[in-house]
Design a protein around this motif. Structure first.
Motif, mmCIF file in Angstrom:
data_model
loop_
_atom_site.group_PDB
_atom_site.id
_atom_site.type_symbol
_atom_site.label_atom_id
_atom_site.label_comp_id
_atom_site.label_asym_id
_atom_site.label_seq_id
_atom_site.Cartn_x
_atom_site.Cartn_y
_atom_site.Cartn_z
ATOM 1 N N ILE A 113 0.838 -1.202 0.000
ATOM 2 C CA ILE A 113 0.000 0.000 0.000
ATOM 3 C C ILE A 113 0.871 1.249 0.000
ATOM 4 O O ILE A 113 0.549 2.250 -0.636
ATOM 5 C CB ILE A 113 -0.944 0.000 1.217
ATOM 6 C CG1 ILE A 113 -1.926 -1.174 1.120
ATOM 7 C CG2 ILE A 113 -1.709 1.314 1.313
ATOM 8 C CD1 ILE A 113 -2.841 -1.303 2.305
ATOM 9 N N GLU A 114 1.998 1.179 0.724
ATOM 10 C CA GLU A 114 2.930 2.301 0.766
ATOM 11 C C GLU A 114 4.064 2.064 -0.224
ATOM 12 O O GLU A 114 4.494 0.933 -0.449
ATOM 13 C CB GLU A 114 3.504 2.459 2.184
ATOM 14 C CG GLU A 114 2.462 2.783 3.246
ATOM 15 C CD GLU A 114 1.811 4.137 3.041
ATOM 16 O OE1 GLU A 114 2.480 5.037 2.472
ATOM 17 O OE2 GLU A 114 0.644 4.301 3.440
ATOM 18 N N ALA A 115 4.555 3.157 -0.810
ATOM 19 C CA ALA A 115 5.673 3.059 -1.753
ATOM 20 C C ALA A 115 6.890 2.458 -1.058
ATOM 21 O O ALA A 115 7.170 2.761 0.107
ATOM 22 C CB ALA A 115 6.004 4.432 -2.314
ATOM 23 N N THR A 116 7.600 1.590 -1.764
ATOM 24 C CA THR A 116 8.759 0.907 -1.188
ATOM 25 C C THR A 116 10.081 1.492 -1.683
ATOM 26 O O THR A 116 11.145 1.009 -1.314
ATOM 27 C CB THR A 116 8.725 -0.596 -1.526
ATOM 28 O OG1 THR A 116 8.648 -0.761 -2.946
ATOM 29 C CG2 THR A 116 7.517 -1.268 -0.877
ATOM 30 N N ARG A 117 10.013 2.514 -2.522
ATOM 31 C CA ARG A 117 11.230 3.185 -2.973
ATOM 32 C C ARG A 117 10.932 4.667 -3.141
ATOM 33 O O ARG A 117 9.781 5.080 -3.310
ATOM 34 C CB ARG A 117 11.738 2.577 -4.279
ATOM 35 C CG ARG A 117 10.848 2.810 -5.483
ATOM 36 C CD ARG A 117 11.273 1.972 -6.685
ATOM 37 N NE ARG A 117 12.646 2.222 -7.088
ATOM 38 C CZ ARG A 117 13.309 1.434 -7.948
ATOM 39 N NH1 ARG A 117 12.726 0.362 -8.453
ATOM 40 N NH2 ARG A 117 14.541 1.720 -8.286
ATOM 41 N N ASP A 118 11.978 5.472 -3.091
ATOM 42 C CA ASP A 118 11.809 6.922 -3.171
ATOM 43 C C ASP A 118 11.915 7.449 -4.600
ATOM 44 O O ASP A 118 11.296 8.465 -4.930
ATOM 45 C CB ASP A 118 12.864 7.622 -2.301
ATOM 46 C CG ASP A 118 12.695 7.299 -0.825
ATOM 47 O OD1 ASP A 118 11.535 7.182 -0.384
ATOM 48 O OD2 ASP A 118 13.713 7.156 -0.131
ATOM 49 N N PHE A 119 12.702 6.773 -5.438
ATOM 50 C CA PHE A 119 12.893 7.252 -6.806
ATOM 51 C C PHE A 119 13.302 6.085 -7.687
ATOM 52 O O PHE A 119 13.622 4.986 -7.212
ATOM 53 C CB PHE A 119 13.956 8.354 -6.854
ATOM 54 C CG PHE A 119 15.309 7.909 -6.367
ATOM 55 C CD1 PHE A 119 16.223 7.321 -7.234
ATOM 56 C CD2 PHE A 119 15.670 8.060 -5.032
ATOM 57 C CE1 PHE A 119 17.468 6.897 -6.797
ATOM 58 C CE2 PHE A 119 16.917 7.639 -4.575
ATOM 59 C CZ PHE A 119 17.822 7.050 -5.468
ATOM 60 N N ILE A 120 13.306 6.332 -8.988
ATOM 61 C CA ILE A 120 13.746 5.324 -9.948
ATOM 62 C C ILE A 120 14.449 6.027 -11.107
ATOM 63 O O ILE A 120 14.094 7.157 -11.463
ATOM 64 C CB ILE A 120 12.556 4.480 -10.469
ATOM 65 C CG1 ILE A 120 13.056 3.278 -11.291
ATOM 66 C CG2 ILE A 120 11.602 5.331 -11.297
ATOM 67 C CD1 ILE A 120 11.947 2.314 -11.683
ATOM 68 N N SER A 121 15.439 5.373 -11.664
ATOM 69 C CA SER A 121 16.125 5.927 -12.828
ATOM 70 C C SER A 121 15.375 5.520 -14.090
ATOM 71 O O SER A 121 14.677 4.498 -14.114
ATOM 72 C CB SER A 121 17.567 5.423 -12.899
ATOM 73 O OG SER A 121 17.589 4.023 -13.163
ATOM 74 N N LEU A 122 15.518 6.308 -15.142
ATOM 75 C CA LEU A 122 14.887 5.962 -16.414
ATOM 76 C C LEU A 122 15.422 4.626 -16.924
ATOM 77 O O LEU A 122 14.694 3.847 -17.538
ATOM 78 C CB LEU A 122 15.131 7.064 -17.447
ATOM 79 C CG LEU A 122 14.489 8.429 -17.172
ATOM 80 C CD1 LEU A 122 14.733 9.368 -18.346
ATOM 81 C CD2 LEU A 122 13.003 8.305 -16.895
ATOM 82 N N GLU A 123 16.698 4.367 -16.665
ATOM 83 C CA GLU A 123 17.300 3.113 -17.119
ATOM 84 C C GLU A 123 16.646 1.911 -16.434
ATOM 85 O O GLU A 123 16.329 0.914 -17.093
ATOM 86 C CB GLU A 123 18.799 3.114 -16.836
ATOM 87 C CG GLU A 123 19.506 1.867 -17.361
ATOM 88 C CD GLU A 123 21.000 1.881 -17.101
ATOM 89 O OE1 GLU A 123 21.663 0.883 -17.424
ATOM 90 O OE2 GLU A 123 21.507 2.894 -16.567
#
Length: 250
Positions: A113-123
């Motif tokens: 339910i809650e996000a498990t990461r803060d960001f992601i790279s386009l790659e």
């Protein structure tokens, strides 16, 4: 519930502000948060146009929850604003698949339910799409055609469209401007998501979800009623692959 005329007028004024821009600052629309009766009326107005009112971060948003809503971004608008001149609806369906996969990366394949990461790279986003398109291909054309009937989604064409895009090779310094690459496609999807205030560019080819996106995902995106079971289908491919891998060990 009986409403006073003044409450109806106040609620309609708030709804009008939301419908004009699609959002408003909480400070500007504080009556929506403070008065249950007025909030109920605004929600009713929104429901009449197949929309919902959500509170996220410092803003309150009016978001469409069905394709039939007058506030839904039309396919023609998406093609005209974000896609190349010769784009067709299939490009939009591929955009939707890319967005499903992107959001799934933040929510552990929609298992949390809650996000498990803060960001992601386009790659990493690109790698994830590649993996899932490959999983679709491994099902075979006949099975994909059967699944198309169930989900009303043209999986065969989506796979073919993705395969037709060229990967950008690191050792290639320049590419023809007309070349459609997977990474340039993701940048197009990213621009759309930024325009809709669903992702934020944090530099280094990395993006994060906005509070608006998190609220929409948690409240609507995971509901079968709104995603037609496509989320479950896309991510059960992971489970199926793991089961086949485990079976191969015996």
């Amino acid at each position: 519930m009986m409403y006073h005329n003044e409450q109806v007028i106040q609620a309609f004024n708030l709804y009008s502000k939301l419908s004009a821009r699609g959002y408003g600052e909480k400070n500007e629309l504080r009556l929506y948060l403070a008065d249950d009766a007025i909030r109920g009326l605004v929600d009713q107005f929104a429901k009449e146009v197949d929309c919902a009112v959500i509170s996220a971060g410092d803003y309150i948003y009016l978001i469409p929850i069905s394709m039939g809503s007058i506030f839904h971004v039309s396919n023609d608008t998406i093609k005209r604003t974000y896609l190349p001149s010769k784009a067709v609806n299939l490009d939009i369906y591929l955009m939707y698949v890319a967005i499903i996969i992107l959001f799934g990366e933040f929510y552990d394949s929609y298992q949390t339910i809650e996000a498990t990461r803060d960001f992601i790279s386009l790659e990493d986003w690109l790698i994830s799409i590649n993996e899932r398109i490959l999983s679709l291909k491994e099902l075979g054309i006949e099975e994909l055609k059967e699944l198309e009937k169930e989900y009303e989604y043209n999986w065969v064409s989506i796979v073919e469209k993705w395969d037709a895009m060229d990967d950008i090779k690191e050792n290639v310094k320049a590419q023809n401007a007309r070349t459609i690459s997977r990474m340039s496609f993701l940048n197009t999807v990213k621009k759309f998501l930024e325009a809709e205030e669903l992702v934020r560019d944090i530099g280094n080819d990395e993006i994060e979800l906005t509070e608006k996106a998190k609220t929409i995902i948690q409240r609507y995106y995971m509901e079968l009623e709104y995603n037609r079971g496509i989320l479950e289908f896309m991510y059960q491919l992971d489970k199926r692959k793991e089961e086949e891998k485990d079976a191969g060990h015996f």
